[in-house]
Each structure stands twice: as C-alpha cells, then as structure tokens.
Enzyme design. Structure first.
Site, short mmCIF file in Angstrom:
data_model
loop_
_atom_site.label_atom_id
_atom_site.label_comp_id
_atom_site.label_asym_id
_atom_site.label_seq_id
_atom_site.Cartn_x
_atom_site.Cartn_y
_atom_site.Cartn_z
N LYS A 23 0.88 -1.19 0.00
CA LYS A 23 0.00 0.00 0.00
C LYS A 23 0.90 1.23 0.00
CE LYS A 23 -1.88 2.97 2.21
NZ LYS A 23 -1.70 4.43 1.94
N GLY A 32 6.73 4.54 8.51
CA GLY A 32 5.90 5.74 8.60
C GLY A 32 6.03 6.37 9.97
N SER A 33 5.01 7.08 10.38
CA SER A 33 5.11 7.81 11.64
C SER A 33 4.94 6.88 12.85
CB SER A 33 4.04 8.89 11.68
OG SER A 33 2.76 8.28 11.59
N THR A 34 5.46 7.30 13.98
CA THR A 34 5.36 6.52 15.21
C THR A 34 3.89 6.38 15.62
OG1 THR A 34 7.57 7.18 15.86
CG2 THR A 34 6.10 6.48 17.64
N GLU A 35 3.13 7.42 15.41
CA GLU A 35 1.71 7.39 15.78
C GLU A 35 0.96 6.29 15.02
OE1 GLU A 35 -0.10 11.07 14.75
OE2 GLU A 35 -2.09 10.35 15.32
N GLU A 57 9.52 0.79 10.98
CA GLU A 57 10.56 1.80 10.74
C GLU A 57 9.87 3.14 10.91
OE1 GLU A 57 13.68 1.10 10.16
OE2 GLU A 57 13.43 -1.04 9.87
N GLY A 112 2.37 3.81 13.51
CA GLY A 112 3.04 2.56 13.89
C GLY A 112 2.36 1.91 15.09
#
Ligand code: NAP
Ligand code: MG
Length: 496
Positions: free
Chosen positions: A191, A244-247, A266, A249
């Site tokens: 995606k 992508g972002s930690t949020e 990551e 994730g």
C-alpha cells in the site's frame, strides 16, 4: 506547461493513463469505483487520479497473494530462479531510470538530481543485493543430546506480507520491503502513500514485464485509514512491514495483535548531529546541511538537532546560515534544484506551524523561516535554521519532517550524550570529530540504530537500518532484514 516540457514521452503517457490497483498481475478498478487526486507539489496541480482502495480491494489482493504463496509456480521456483527474476526487475528499473526519476520528482517533489543519481540507483542496488540473498537463506544442523536424532532447521518464508510505506522515498521504500520479502519467497500486498503512488504503479508494469507469477506482488492504492488499516488488520496477512510515523506505527501494532501478525516498524526520528570542537569544520558544515536539508528535510533520519561545541558555535552557525541562504530552492524537475517543495499542503502548513511555534517559544530564526511564493506556486519553504533553542522546545523534541534545523551549543561530551539521548526517538546520529576516541565513545553511547562519523546520510543495501526506542524495531537492509520475513522450523529425524 513549461516544467513538463522535458518529461520523457513514456512519463507523459504513463501519468495520464487510468491508475487501477495491481492485483493478480492485472489492473483492477476499485470495488467502490472511487478515485483520489494525486498532486504535483511543485505546482499544486492535479497530476492524475488514482484508485481509492478499501476493504474489498485489500481482500482481493490478500487472496491473490495467499494463492500465489501456495501456488507451485512460486513455491517451487528455485532460489536461483527467484534471484534471477529480481535481478531482471532491477535491470528493467535501470533501463527506465530516467523515467522513474521523473515520476518520483513529479509526484513527491524530490529534486530530480537526487532521484536520478541517488534514490533510484539506490533502489536498484538494493534489489540486486537482495536478489543475491535468495540463494543464501540457510538453516543449521544442531547437535542435540536427546536420543539419537539428526536435528536441523529450515528457514521458510513467513507467508503474505502487508507492506505499508510513506511518501518521502516512494520507490526506495517499496523496494526495501519487496527486496527482502521476495528473496525469501514471500508474496506481498503493498500500500503506497496516497501522496506518491505513481512510481510503485510504474514498477508494477515492470514486474509484469520481468515475468513474476501473478499474485506474487500486488499493489493497492488508497488512504491510510481505509486501505492501510484494512491491510494491517486482515487475518490473511502474516507479516506487516510498516514504514511511517510513530503514531500510525502504534495503531499498526494494535491491529496486528489480533491476528498475531509479525510486525516490523521503521518509524520517525529527531536525530542529533554533533559537531565537536576538533571537527573539520568545512566538511562538518556541508555534511550537516545535507543532513537536514536533503529531500526538503523529509527524511526519517534528518539531522534536525545540531549540537555544536561552544568554542566553535558562532562561526559554525554563521557558515550554516550562509549555506542555507545560498541553497537553490525550486521546481523538483529542474536538474539544478537542491531543495524542492514539501510534499503536500498538509505538510506545508505543519512545517510553517512549527516555524511559528519555535519563534513563539523563544527561538530565533537565523536563516529562512518563510514560505517562498517566489519559487513558484508549489509548497516551497525556505531552508530554515534556528538558534537560541532549548532542549525542551517543540522544535527540539518533535519530528518536523521539513527543512528546519535547531542549532544548539554544548560544553562537554558527556553533556551532549545526555542531551542527544533526551529524545523519544533513536533512529540515527551524526558525529564530526578528528579524534578517534571521541568518535568511538559517541558511537557507543548514542541511542541510535545508525551512527555516522564524519558523514551524514550514507546508506548501503548491506548495512542494517532501523531504530532504537520509539523509532521502531526490526532492521531493513543487510542480512538482518531477511530475518523479519522468515520463520524457523526445527526438524527431528529419528535415526534409531
Ligand atoms: P504516516 O502518516 O505514518 O503514513 C505512512 C503510511 O501509513 C502511509 O501509506 C499511510 O497512508 C499509512 N497509514 C496512515 N494511517 C494508517 C492507518 N490508520 N492504518 C494503516 N496505515 C495507515 O507517515 P508519512 O507521513 O507518510 O511519512 C512520514 C513518517 O515516516 C515520518 O515519521 C518518518 O520519520 C517516517 N519514516 C521512517 C523511515 C525509517 O526508515 N525509519 C523512513 C521513511 C519515513 P496514507 O499516506 O495514504 O494516508
Ligand atoms: Mg503526488
């Protein structure tokens, strides 16, 4: 339009065609019939429309990947056969390098020079490196003491991989996922990010041309909360590889928990870059400016917190300010451009918001700090440097993901280690020193998955990549990446 004049014909044609999902080796429209707009950030104009995938499209793609995983053509293909296919795809990418670079540049604002000489060649190298691993996924023999047994392990592909990637290095991120997954024999549903799906779709055409069996690689375009969330929570997905972002994730981890899907993440960063008093200043300044401004600062490992030894602070800041003011900001497709536009209006507002917040919190802008309407109609922001920043300010703590650096003085090595590690993240770090002891001491003590000494932003397919702390877990690149895509099976053969 002027800036599109130099596009190769293949790119012109590709962009204007209808962009469906790539499932089971075919182009499939969205089940809902919906599409989404894809913008050129250099002009803010709509480049094209792309299929807006949802649950049904994801299910179709996962079923195709499951079928391909079970299918004899893929399963019984020799490791060498897989490697040869991957190499063939890499050769096709190399043959279409200019085209892929132009697509990347148009779609996400990456300076053409960087795409052409940096990112796309890196993606090709990565695929070739991983193609070599296809024949080297080995098990072990184990000298068990129980009874009379021959005991050995097999390393087998984990199954269907759901790969979700960000917009900042679209093709490279796709290849980081595909390379390791294909090398070990997995099948994939990818995606891409909503802002920059085009290079992955062009890659799909090359996948067909290379001769991959249908269903081994599937691509569903769409929005994160729709297509992305459906992929992350699909029970048929055995492993989720997310960048992508930690949020986001965190939400991926939560949905993976339901199906016990394997996860590698990551995530974001707020990487420290430390310039010691004995550094080669000329190299340190240009390396650090590359560290923060490469790809408009839209790099997970951007060296956004620059710590400079107090005795050289003033002169270093002055040189950095001059460097930033001289950068050529402009249309991504212009080969002379050093810094292009940021990717989207959302990112544009976010970065400008952080610049305003930095000033409100008491930091001082010494270079840039403004939007750049003069550079064109796109999302252009000046390369920005702040001084008078304290460690607790938002611009020193939060990932801006834009061309904004905080430059702060430090007094001792132990102090800078403590301050550098005062972050939720731990992706990368830079160190500039001529002293070998200082270099090793910092490399040992910084919380980071990668430490560069007297360099910044160097990557190699053979060198592991990933984060400490909230920058995620698991490693991409190097042989470490392969472990994320295999299961270990232990076999007992009774010899009595
Ligand atoms: P993001 O917002 O987290 O999005 C990443 C991907 O996740 C996109 O494909 C996105 O789809 C999708 N997504 C969003 N919400 C989702 C959900 N609820 N469920 C499933 N998928 C969802 O990150 P981004 O803004 O694209 O990229 C920037 C971030 O990536 C930064 O934090 C950066 O540090 C990080 N990054 C890390 C690395 C690394 O190697 N550590 C490399 C590059 C980037 P849509 O975009 O279509 O909404
Ligand atoms: Mg775009």
């Amino acid at each position: 339009m002027e800036q599109y004049r130099n596009l190769v014909t293949a790119v012109q044609e590709f962009i204007h065609q209808t962009h469906h999902h790539y499932i089971q080796g075919k182009w499939v429209p969205s089940h809902s019939g919906l599409t989404m707009e894809d913008i050129d950030p250099s002009t803010r104009e709509v480049l094209t429309e792309v299929a807006r995938g949802g649950k049904d499209d994801i299910s179709l793609a996962v079923e195709a990947a499951q079928q391909a995983f079970r299918d004899k053509t893929w399963r019984q293909m020799s490791p060498q056969g897989r490697g040869v296919l991957m190499w063939k795809l890499a050769d096709l990418m190399a043959a279409h390098l200019e085209e892929l670079a132009q697509i990347e540049s148009l779609d996400m604002g990456m300076p053409l020079r960087q795409a052409q000489y940096g990112t796309i060649p890196m993606a090709i190298d990565h695929l070739r490196y991983m193609a070599g691993w296809a024949t080297k996924i080995e098990g072990e023999t184990i000298p068990v003491s129980t009874g009379s047994f021959f005991n050995y392990t097999l390393r087998q592909p984990v199954g269907v991989v759901g790969a979700i990637i960000p917009w900042n290095f679209p093709l490279l991120m796709a290849i980081w996922k595909l390379g390791a997954a294909l090398a070990v024999g997995c099948t994939v549903v990818l995606k891409p990010a909503e802002q920059s799906p085009l290079s992955a779709l062009r890659l799909a055409e090359l996948v067909t041309e290379a001769g991959f069996p249908p269903g081994v690689i599937n691509i569903v375009t769409g929005y994160g909360p729709e297509a992305g969330a459906a992929l992350a929570s699909h029970p048929g997905v055995n492993k989720i590889a997310f960048t992508g972002s930690t949020e986001v994730g965190r939400s991926i981890m939560r949905s993976a928990a339901n199906n016990m899907a394997r996860v590698s993440l990551e995530l974001g960063g707020k990487s420290p870059n430390i310039i010691c008093a004995d550094a080669d200043l000329k190299r340190a300044v240009s390396g650090s400016m590359l560290g923060i401004f490469m790809n408009q600062g839209e790099v997970c490992s951007a060296g956004s917190r620059i710590y400079v030894a107090r005795e050289i602070y003033d002169q270093t800041l002055e040189q950095m300010t001059a460097y930033a003011k001289n950068m050529r900001v402009g249309m991504a497709l212009d080969i002379k451009t050093q810094m292009g536009p940021v990717v989207s209006s959302e990112q544009y507002e976010r970065v400008l918001g952080y610049i305003a917040k930095g000033q409100e919190e008491g930091a001082k802008v010494v270079a840039g700090g403004q939007a750049m309407p003069g550079a064109g109609s796109g999302f252009f922001i000046e390369p920005t440097i702040f001084s008078q920043v304290t460690d607790t300010m938002s611009i020193a703590q939060e990932e801006i993901f834009g061309p904004v650096a905080a430059v702060m003085p430090f007094d001792t090595i132990d102090e800078v280690v403590e301050r550098a590690n005062l972050s939720a993240y731990g992706l990368a770090a830079g160190v500039w020193t001529e002293n070998v002891r200082t270099a090793h001491y910092l490399a040992q003590n910084l919380d980071a998955g990668t430490v560069w000494v007297n360099a910044y932003h160097v990557y190699d397919a053979a060198a592991p990549w990933g984060g400490f702390k909230q920058s995620g877990f698991g490693r991409e690149m190097g042989h470490h990446a392969l472990e994320l895509y295999t299961e270990i099976k232990d076999v007992w053969i009774n010899l009595q």
